[in-house]
Every structure is written in structure tokens, then in C-alpha cells.
Design a protein around this motif. Structure first.
Motif, PDB file in Angstrom:
ATOM      1  N   ARG A 143     -36.427  33.863  -8.666  1.00 17.81           N
ATOM      2  CA  ARG A 143     -36.549  33.317 -10.024  1.00 17.81           C
ATOM      3  C   ARG A 143     -36.209  34.358 -11.078  1.00 17.81           C
ATOM      4  O   ARG A 143     -36.659  35.506 -11.011  1.00 17.81           O
ATOM      5  N   ASN A 162     -35.720  20.230  -9.262  1.00 13.54           N
ATOM      6  CA  ASN A 162     -34.490  20.591  -8.558  1.00 13.54           C
ATOM      7  C   ASN A 162     -34.082  19.534  -7.538  1.00 13.54           C
ATOM      8  O   ASN A 162     -33.419  19.845  -6.545  1.00 13.54           O
ATOM      9  N   THR A 185     -34.371  29.119 -11.087  1.00 13.54           N
ATOM     10  CA  THR A 185     -35.064  29.251  -9.807  1.00 13.54           C
ATOM     11  C   THR A 185     -34.163  28.765  -8.688  1.00 13.54           C
ATOM     12  O   THR A 185     -33.635  27.643  -8.759  1.00 13.54           O
ATOM     13  N   ASN A 186     -33.983  29.584  -7.683  1.00 11.99           N
ATOM     14  CA  ASN A 186     -33.186  29.218  -6.516  1.00 11.99           C
ATOM     15  C   ASN A 186     -34.124  29.064  -5.318  1.00 11.99           C
ATOM     16  O   ASN A 186     -34.755  30.024  -4.883  1.00 11.99           O
ATOM     17  N   THR A 187     -34.238  27.847  -4.797  1.00 13.67           N
ATOM     18  CA  THR A 187     -35.118  27.578  -3.662  1.00 13.67           C
ATOM     19  C   THR A 187     -34.649  26.336  -2.924  1.00 13.67           C
ATOM     20  O   THR A 187     -34.010  25.451  -3.516  1.00 13.67           O
ATOM     21  N   TYR A 196     -38.282  31.602  -2.656  1.00 14.14           N
ATOM     22  CA  TYR A 196     -37.555  31.374  -3.906  1.00 14.14           C
ATOM     23  C   TYR A 196     -37.245  32.689  -4.613  1.00 14.14           C
ATOM     24  O   TYR A 196     -37.904  33.706  -4.412  1.00 14.14           O
TER      25      TYR A 196
END
Length: 1002
Positions: free
Chosen positions: A938, A255, A972-974, A936
Motif C-alpha cells: 500500500r 477492488n 493498494t495492491n492485493t 498487500y
């Protein structure tokens, strides 16, 4: 990044679908069949599903009535959530009245509780059960990672993401300061160090003991929780064969971006400009010879001929799993045989993992009063490791390079300054490990009279491991060097178990007693050596006998324990439940004065739904309140720490002088009073099952206190020693857990289920060593980052407050005394305590453990289709990222190495995120940028499957055939920049996966 392709692998699945679409179906004369479906109270049931000859049919209307077309000898299956399904073979009837009985399968499910079982509705402790179908949603190398998100209070994090890599499990958080915090793993009654060698297809169930009352029966090793694995066994009846196979395409995904060639040259320009290097030109008209200052890199840039190191080092890779299970037997003999083969190719060159395994479970009824059984399992995992220490260079080596010469040969050096090609390192490096796991178990269960049984069990487990490492003569700095180590571990357990269901004439009372005695021993032996000057690269470490051996190691570690335990389970009127246990353990690892410890527990439960005032609430299937308290121990420390250890020293002695060997006491002081680390935990929970088992929910609260912490503390050097294992300090953990699952739609052959779990936990240090300052306040231990009132896992540093800008003049109160006055582009420290000045009191304690984590899952079943979705989140966790500050990882913005792209400060770009680049000078407090929020969210898994109609598959003598597609780690958002939010960017890349699979039952 390269994308995975499934091309060429869909043929078998297309073939299956075509067979389904074009197969001829037998037909028969159709008649109109009508009727009503009702419950045992003769109330009509709306929405009951009716399946005709294994195919779609109809559902009952609001009045419970139905009308269908069917043959005079058709088979009808009536099913409704919360009720037992009913199958009816027609014999010419046209009018039907069907009564469905309340289903209690969910509440009557058997849960393993440790040296016994219990119906789920009768549990008094906090136990989470995981079924095999939940594990198989996520194709991976080990069972441990499959447990992620499957039970509240159980946090699973990646240990290593390389092929075959394991994971770390924490049950209800951390509570110890120095000792091992892994849970106790038990497979079919045998204590094992891990479950990574298990095949998921062999598992019948996994039960996780979370509170001290359920753990206490395992006593001194249960403080970190207990995971009980039960493998599949045979059943009397027709032989059944299950075949499962899948193939997965894996790809690495990150990312973040690294600097492009132009961005890297600009970074190098600013770094040199800020260090005062002359003749650089301007930003828009650089003197590239001076800025780049390397002929190979200069030629690469001018010719626009760059290298994508990640593309060269990584690739899409296949993973596949195949297993076959055969089960069956007679009333006398039952068998279960499982064969499995798992293979995972690595996305990084020269990495991979294979694991063949076999398991045989046999049960034999010798007589009415005696049955016997054996368990045998064997697996042989092989792991190949890439040069992990050099993998990170694919992110730090500049793309201004040349990896191959004009003839396609790999170049050793890729810059004029002598930078070594990362592909060269990996090519000239070999590291392979082979394990062999063998488990033999046998038991005899005597039942001389009703309710009484005596079970004698013997278990043996061995692990033989060989690890060979070799660096060829072409590896930089190597003369043909490597190492070879052999590890052997053997464990055995002898167990005597008596259980007695006490016969009480008054059926309102139910009493059972369990008595236990065990003895177990674990022996570990390690032999290893390193060598240099191998005569040939051809045979790697197998030429070590002809090389120069320069280091030999040998270690032996033996532990053994003896235990006695008892448990009483009592039920009154199926309303009031009591479980009480006590266990006494003796372990060899502790001092002579504290070999033994006693671990008691008690748990109470109240089935409120069985009280008279709730009898009319027939929508409640179970409402139960649970309270428990127990004490458990932890002895996960190395052996012999309570004895006086010695250290070998070489010295010159004699005439003529000769090298001799002698021994002196080690730097560790013995402690004969070392004793058990003990955890006392209280738990309160409430369980609700309602609406004919359509809704299941549970809420838990726990409070845990751990004292006599096992700590390796410093002792004054004047004693001649530097450290000693001791019992110091106390910690406290509290937390909430919530889980819910509900069938929200169940009509017209459509069933939708939603569920989830939530876990919130907090731990803190209550006491370290009893010392206090002159004001009476407990003293923190800064050397170990232990702080009173804070978590056991923290970082301690200042807080990043932005970047000093042009036009700002720092006052002495705005930077630390003794520091040089900051200049524009330097890091600003935040006045964290708000007293108007920067001092050492502005350092912050960063919690590195998550504050909460949760799972959301959804499933949909429509006719033959099934869809499963799973989402997972971890919140409130901070993690260090050295790629934001460390020179070796390109984080120091010196323009010498590439790295993760950041918005750094320049006079033209007055960023407040990262400081100015400097070619040789260092930037104070750069490490503050590495402390990042690693929370995170996911989208972890999505599976779409289709089960062919039984009327079709029966023609092929197949009981069930299902094909499916699965995707993992979809999104995945982090804010944490890496290949995985749980690992640093230098770690092996975590992968995304696309899977096609098939399940067949005969």
C-alpha cells in the motif's frame, strides 16, 4: 463510486498564499560577508546551510567557505546535519570563522523505560520510540491506528473501520492460545485498557517495550508488550500556543466488481439450467420470465431500470480535527492545557463519531526538595452505528429492483418474493453509544538529598458508557424492540517509587537503584435489558419503561493486584552497561495456591565505539551490542475462574404452580491451582549511528518461549462439567527486526531522508497438553485447530486443485472415499501430500498470520516545503473470504443473490477458477475458494506542506505557520477482494482520504 470534492474549501489556503506572495518585505543595505565554517577539530565543513534573517541564503563550498550578501545587523543561522546549529547576530562584521560543535541530540534523546527514563544511547533493552510528528502523518480517529508501520515488530491491524473504530496491536506476534494478547497500555503511569480516547495533539512521545528485559519491570501483565504514552507538559518561559486544524474528504473504495444486471441474469440462467429447470430458452435467447421468475425483477430488467445499492447506501463524508494547546509557566509553576474536537462522518448512512476532549497537566515546585503535579483529562466520545448486519446486502441484493416508488418514497419490499430493501433496514434502525472517560492523577516527589527521590502517585480512571439500540415497528420482525445497557468501570492505582543515583567518587562508575511498590484495582459493572412492544417509536430506547422487558442482565467483575519491584542500572567507563530487575506480583484472578509470581530480567550492553581501538573512527557516533533475557507473565483471563461459579435456572414449583428461581454449579470446573502464563525471551541487538548522526540503524533477533499457557480445556462430561481453565502447552516465537534511517542529501537547503523497517516473525505450538499417540508423537487438537509445530492462528482444510472439465473421468483415488464421483464443473481437490490419492491426509494447515511486514518512508525538505511519503506492506498472510462460497454472501453461485464477480465454469467457459452455478444444489468443498492470499502493498500516505517564512509570519505575531495537503490509502495492491485487505467485504468500508490542514504556533 462517487468521488470526493475539495471545491469550496481551498479559499483560506489560497488567501494565505496570496498574502505570502504580495506582502511587502523590509529591506536594508546589503554587504558582502565571507568566511569559513569548521568543526571542533578545525576541519572545514562543506554543505553547511546558511539562513539569513529566516530566509534562504547559501551553503559552504568544498573548502567550507562561503560568501553572502547580508545587512550589517542581520541574523545568520548555520546548520549542518550531525552538528548543533549556531545562530549569530551580526554587528558589522564582514569576515567570519564559525565553529560548529558535534550534535548529540539524537543519542541524548530521553526514552521512557518504565518507572524512569534513559538516554537513547544508554538503552540496554529493545525499545522503539515514536514521536508525535510521525503519528500526525495519518489523520485518523485513534492513536492505535496511527502506530501502523511506525516501529519494527509492532503489527497493527484494523479491528473495525467504522467511524471511531479501533485497531488491534500485536507486539512480536501471537504467543498465547486462549488468553488476551493485547499489550499493556500505560498513559502517564496509569494502566488503561486502550488509548483510543486520546487526542494525538496531547502526546509528547510513545515508547514501546518489545523485549522481556524492558517489559519485566511491569511483570505479570507485560508478556504481550508494553506501550508507554507520555503526554505534553509545560515548560518555564514564554507562553506558547499551538493551533492545528484539518478537514478530510473520505470515500469508500473497493477492488472488486459485482455482477451487472445482464451478468446476474446469465448467472441465474446457468444455475437453473444446471439444476434441470426447463423452458429457459438458450443463453442467447433466454425466456426471461422463467429465468428471472419475479415480476418486479422482470420489469426492472425489461425496462433497464436498475438500482446501484452501493451508491444509495454510501456517500463521500467529511472528517475534521481541531485542537489547541497552551503551554508555559515559571520556575515555580508550569502548565499544559489541551483542547481538542474530532468529528468523523461515516461513508455509510447513519454512522459517525465525535470526540471532544480536554487535558490539563500542572507541575508546581513547592520547595527545592519537593515538587508536585496533577494530570486531569476528560473525553466524551459518541458513536452512531449503522445496521451492520444488513450492510453486506448492498453487495448481495440484485440490482434488478426498485428502491423508491414513483413518488420518491422508500419501498419496503423490492421483489415479488418479499426481499426487504436494505435502505429500509438501515432507516428503521438506531444504535448510539456514549462514553465518558475521566482520569485524575496527582503526585508528590520528595528529594531530601542529592540523587535521592521518593515519588508518591495516585491515579483514578473512570469510564461510563451507555449503549442504546432500537428497531422501530416498521423494522421487519420488530414490534418496537431494542436494548439498553450501562457499563461503569473504575480503576485506581497507588504507586510508591524510590530512585537513588548512588554517588560514587570514581566517575567511571555510574549506579542507580529503583524500588517500587504498587497496588491497583479494577471494578467493572454492567447492567442491561432488552425489551419488545414499545408503545412509540418516537423516543427509541427511552420508552423502554413502558415496553415489555424480556431480559435483564447484571454483572460485576473486580480484580486487584499488589506488586513489588526493583531495578539496578550500572555503567562502567561509559562502555559496559548493565540493567537488572525483578518484580513480584500477586493477582486476584489466580488460584489460592498460585497467587504470586516472580519476574526477573537482565540486560547487558557494550558501547564498542568507546573502545580505544575505535577512537580514531570518528565517523562512528555509536556502535552498541545488546544482549538480554527476561521472564514476564500474562493474566489476561476473566475473573473468578478459579472459584466455583453458579448458573441460574427457572423452574415450576408449588401448588398452585409458580415460577421459581434456583442455582446450580456452572458447566465450568474450578481450578485452584491455576497459575500465571509465563514467557521467557532472549534478545540480541546491535545499534549503529554514524556519519555525524546521518545514519541510524538497528538489527534485532529474539527467541521467546511461553509455557503454562492459559487454556479453557474440555473435561469429561461424566464429571458434570464441560470445561476448565488450566495451564497447558508451550509455544515458541522467533523473529528478526531491522530499521534504518539516513539523511542521503543535505546541501543547498535540500534535505532528503530515507528510512524503513522490516519485521519477520514465526510462532509455533511446541506442546498442547502432553498427550502422545501410540508412536510417541504429540497429539494435535483438531477441535481448536492447534497443531504441533504450526502457528497458533491457522485454518485446516483441503487445497483447491481446480475444476473438473468435460472429458475427464475421475478415478476413485482422485476424490475422497464416500464422496459422489465429481462431474464437470465440480471442484477438484489437490493431492497435497503427493501420495497419488485423495485422503484426509491431504488437508493443509494454512497460516493466517503474516510472515513479514515492512515500511518504507521518505521525506524531502526544500526551503519552506516538506514532502513525506510512506509505503507499507504485509506479506505471507492467508484470510478467509466468505463472499467466494457462502450462500448468505452471494458466494455459492446459485443465482439468487448478487455477489463478487468470479470466472465460473460453464460448458461455454471452461474455467479452472470457480465451479458451475447451481440453483438449489450445493457444491462440495466450495469453502476452499474462500482461503485467499491477503498479502498487500500500500501507498499509505503522502503529505506536502509549506511553512511560511518567519520574517513574514512574525509581522502577524505568528511564530510558525504551515499549511499542508495529505492523501491516505492512495493505492493498494492485493489479491484479496474487499474494501480492505484486512477485513471481509461485509465489514464497514475502509476509506481513502484527501486532507487540507494548517498548523499555527504563536
Amino acid at each position: 463510486m462517487k468521488k470526493g470534492s475539495l471545491k469550496g474549501r481551498s479559499g483560506p489556503f489560497v488567501f494565505v498564499f496570496l498574502m505570502f506572495l504580495f506582502s511587502g518585505l523590509m529591506t536594508q543595505a546589503q554587504h558582502t560577508i565571507s568566511g569559513i565554517v569548521q568543526n571542533s577539530a578545525q576541519k572545514p565543513l562543506a554543505g553547511v546551510s546558511i539562513i539569513i534573517d529566516g530566509k534562504g541564503g547559501a551553503v559552504t563550498n568544498e573548502a567550507g567557505r562561503f560568501e553572502i550578501k547580508a545587512g550589517p545587523q542581520s541574523t545568520l543561522l548555520f546548520s549542518y546535519t550531525g552538528f548543533k546549529s549556531k545562530e549569530l547576530k551580526l554587528k558589522g562584521e564582514t569576515g567570519l570563522t564559525i565553529t560548529l560543535e558535534d550534535g548529540t541530540e539524537t543519542l541524548d534523546n530521553v526514552v521512557v523505560i518504565g518507572y524512569g527514563t534513559s538516554k537513547k544511547k544508554d538503552l540496554t533493552g529493545s525499545i522503539a520510540s515514536v514521536k508525535p510528528e510521525s503519528l500526525q502523518k495519518f489523520p485518523t480517529a485513534n492513536v492505535t491506528d496511527m502506530l501502523r508501520g511506525q516501529a519494527p515488530g509492532v503489527l497493527v491491524t484494523s479491528n473495525t473501520t467504522s467511524p471511531g473504530g479501533g485497531a488491534t496491536i500485536r507486539i512480536r506476534g501471537n504467543r498465547s492460545l486462549s488468553s488476551n494478547q493485547a499489550p499493556l497500555f500505560i498513559v502517564d503511569g496509569m494502566i488503561v485498557p486502550h488509548i483510543d480516547d486520546l487526542s494525538p495533539s496531547d502526546i509528547e512521545s510513545i515508547d514501546i517495550l518489545k523485549d522481556a528485559s524492558s517489559q519485566a519491570i511491569y511483570g505479570s501483565r507485560a508478556a504481550n508488550g508494553v506501550i508507554l504514552v507520555t503526554t505534553k507538559r509545560g515548560k518555564a518561559g514564554k507562553m506558547s500556543v499551538d493551533v492545528n486544524s484539518y478537514v478530510t474528504v473520505q470515500r469508500a473504495h473497493r477492488n472488486f466488481d459485482v455482477y451487472s444486471p445482464d451478468e446476474f441474469v446469465e448467472l441465474r440462467y446457468w444455475a437453473k439450467l444446471n439444476d434441470g429447470v426447463g423452458n429457459l430458452g438458450t443463453k442467447d435467447n433466454m425466456n426471461y420470465n422463467v429465468v428471472i421468475d419475479d415480476q418486479i425483477m422482470y420489469d426492472s430488467y425489461i425496462n433497464r431500470d436498475f438500482v446501484d445499492w452501493e451508491d444509495l447506501m454510501t456517500k463521500n463524508a467529511l472528517q475534521n480535527g481541531n485542537d489547541i494547546s497552551i503551554r508555559g509557566g515559571t520556575d515555580k509553576m508550569k502548565y499544559s492545557v489541551g483542547l481538542a474536537y474530532f468529528k468523523q462522518n461515516g461513508v455509510v448512512d447513519k454512522s459517525g463519531y465525535t470526540r471532544p476532549s480536554v487535558r490539563i497537566n500542572l507541575d508546581y515546585t513547592v520547595a527545592k526538595w519537593l515538587n508536585m503535579g496533577t494530570n486531569v483529562s476528560y473525553s466524551r466520545p459518541k458513536t452512531e452505528f449503522n445496521d451492520g448486519g444488513r450492510f453486506s446486502t448492498i453487495l448481495t441484493v440484485p440490482s434488478l429492483a426498485k428502491a423508491y416508488d414513483d413518488n420518491g418514497n422508500l419501498l419496503r419490499e423490492i421483489s415479488t418474493s418479499g426481499t426487504v430493501n436494505p435502505l429500509w433496514y438501515n432507516r428503521e434502525y438506531n444504535n448510539k453509544q456514549t462514553d465518558e472517560y475521566l482520569v485524575l492523577s496527582a503526585f508528590a516527589n520528595f528529594k531530601p538529598f542529592t540523587g535521592f527521590s521518593y515519588k508518591l502517585t495516585g491515579n483514578v480512571r473512570t469510564n461510563n458508557r451507555e449503549n442504546g439500540l432500537y428497531r422501530t415497528k416498521k423494522y421487519p420482525g420488530s414490534t418496537g424492540e431494542g436494548s439498553l445497557s450501562n457499563f461503569k468501570r473504575s480503576s485506581y492505582l497507588i504507586e510508591n517509587l524510590i530512585t537513588y543515583a548512588v554517588p560514587i567518587p570514581d566517575k567511571q562508575h555510574n549506579l542507580s537503584v529503583m524500588l517500587l511498590q504498587t497496588f491497583d484495582e479494577d471494578l467493572q459493572k454492567t447492567t442491561g435489558f432488552s425489551f419488545i412492544n414499545s408503545p412509540s417509536d418516537a423516543f427509541e430506547w427511552n420508552m423502554a419503561g413502558d415496553a415489555t422487558v424480556n431480559g435483564v442482565t447484571r454483572s460485576i467483575q473486580r480484580t486487584h493486584a499488589v506488586s513489588f519491584a526493583g531495578r539496578v542500572q550500572y555503567s562502567l567507563m561509559d562502555k559496559y552497561l548493565l540493567t537488572a530487575s525483578i518484580r513480584k506480583d500477586g493477582a486476584s484472578v489466580f488460584g489460592a495456591n498460585n497467587k504470586w509470581a516472580t519476574m526477573p530480567s537482565v540486560a547487558l550492553a557494550w558501547k564498542i565505539n568507546n573502545e580505544a581501538f575505535l577512537k580514531s573512527a570518528d565517523w562512528i557516533n555509536l556502535l552498541k551490542l545488546r544482549l538480554s533475557y527476561g521472564r514476564v507473565g500474562n493474566w489476561a483471563i476473566p475473573s473468578y475462574r478459579t472459584l466455583g461459579l453458579s448458573t441460574s435456572y427457572e423452574y415450576i414449583l408449588g401448588d398452585p404452580a409458580a415460577l421459581s428461581l434456583g442455582y446450580l454449579p456452572s458447566s465450568q470446573l474450578l481450578n485452584r491451582n491455576l497459575k500465571w502464563e509465563t514467557t521467557g525471551s532472549a534478545n540480541a541487538g546491535i545499534d549503529l549511528v554514524a556519519f555525524h548522526n546521518r545514519l541510524t540503524t538497528s538489527l534485532e533477533y529474539y527467541s521467546t518461549n511461553t509455557d503454562n499457557l492459559l487454556v479453557q480445556r474440555t473435561v469429561p462430561s461424566i464429571t458434570g462439567y464441560t470445561s476448565m481453565w488450566d495451564n497447558l502447552g508451550k509455544t515458541k516465537s522467533t523473529g528478526w527486526e531491522f530499521s534504518v534511517s539516513g539523511i542521503v542529501i543535505d546541501k543547498n537547503e535540500l534535505q532528503v531522508t530515507l528510512g524503513g523497517s522490516f519485521s519477520k516473525q514465526k510462532n509455533k505450538i511446541v506442546e498442547i497438553d502432553g498427550r502422545a499417540d501410540d508412536k510417541g508423537n504429540p497429539v494435535n487438537d483438531l477441535n481448536n485447530n492447534w497443531f504441533i509445530g504450526k502457528s497458533t492462528n491457522v485454518a485446516f482444510n483441503y487445497v483447491f486443485g481446480g475444476i473438473w472439465q468435460e472429458g475427464e473421468t475421475p478415478t476413485p483415488d482422485q476424490y475422497l472415499p464416500g464422496d459422489a464421483m465429481p462431474t464437470p464443473g465440480n471442484i477438484r481437490l489437490q493431492d497435497y501430500n503427493g501420495d497419488g490419492k485423495i485422503t484426509t491426509d491431504d488437508r493443509k494447515v494454512y497460516n493466517l498470520d503474516p510472515s513479514w511486514y515492512a515500511t518504507i518512508n521518505a521525506s524531502l525538505i526544500y526551503k519552506g516545503f516538506d514532502l513525506n511519503l510512506e509505503f507499507y506492506t504485509v506479506q505471507g498472510v492467508t484470510k478467509n473470504n466468505p463472499y467466494y462460497y457462502d450462500f448468505n454472501y452471494g458466494g455459492s453461485l446459485n443465482g439468487k443473490l448478487n455477489g463478487i464477480k468470479v470466472n465460473y465454469w460453464t460448458p461455454d467457459n471452461r474455467s479452472n477458477e470457480a465451479p458451475k452455478p447451481q440453483y438449489t444444489a450445493s457444491t462440495p468443498y466450495f469453502a476452499l475458494l474462500g482461503l485467499q492470499d491477503a498479502s498487500y502493498f500500500r501507498f499509505r500516505s503522502a503529505t506536502l506542506g509549506y511553512t511560511l517564512s518567519k520574517s513574514l509570519t512574525s509581522k502577524w505575531h505568528i511564530e510558525r505557520l504551515r499549511i499542508y495537503a495529505n492523501a491516505t490509502n492512495i493505492f493498494t495492491n492485493t489479491n484479496y477482494k474487499s474494501y480492505s485487505p484486512e477485513k471481509e467485504p461485509s465489514s464497514y468500508p475502509e476509506t481513502q482520504g484527501a486532507t487540507l490542514g494548517i498548523n499555527i504556533s504563536f
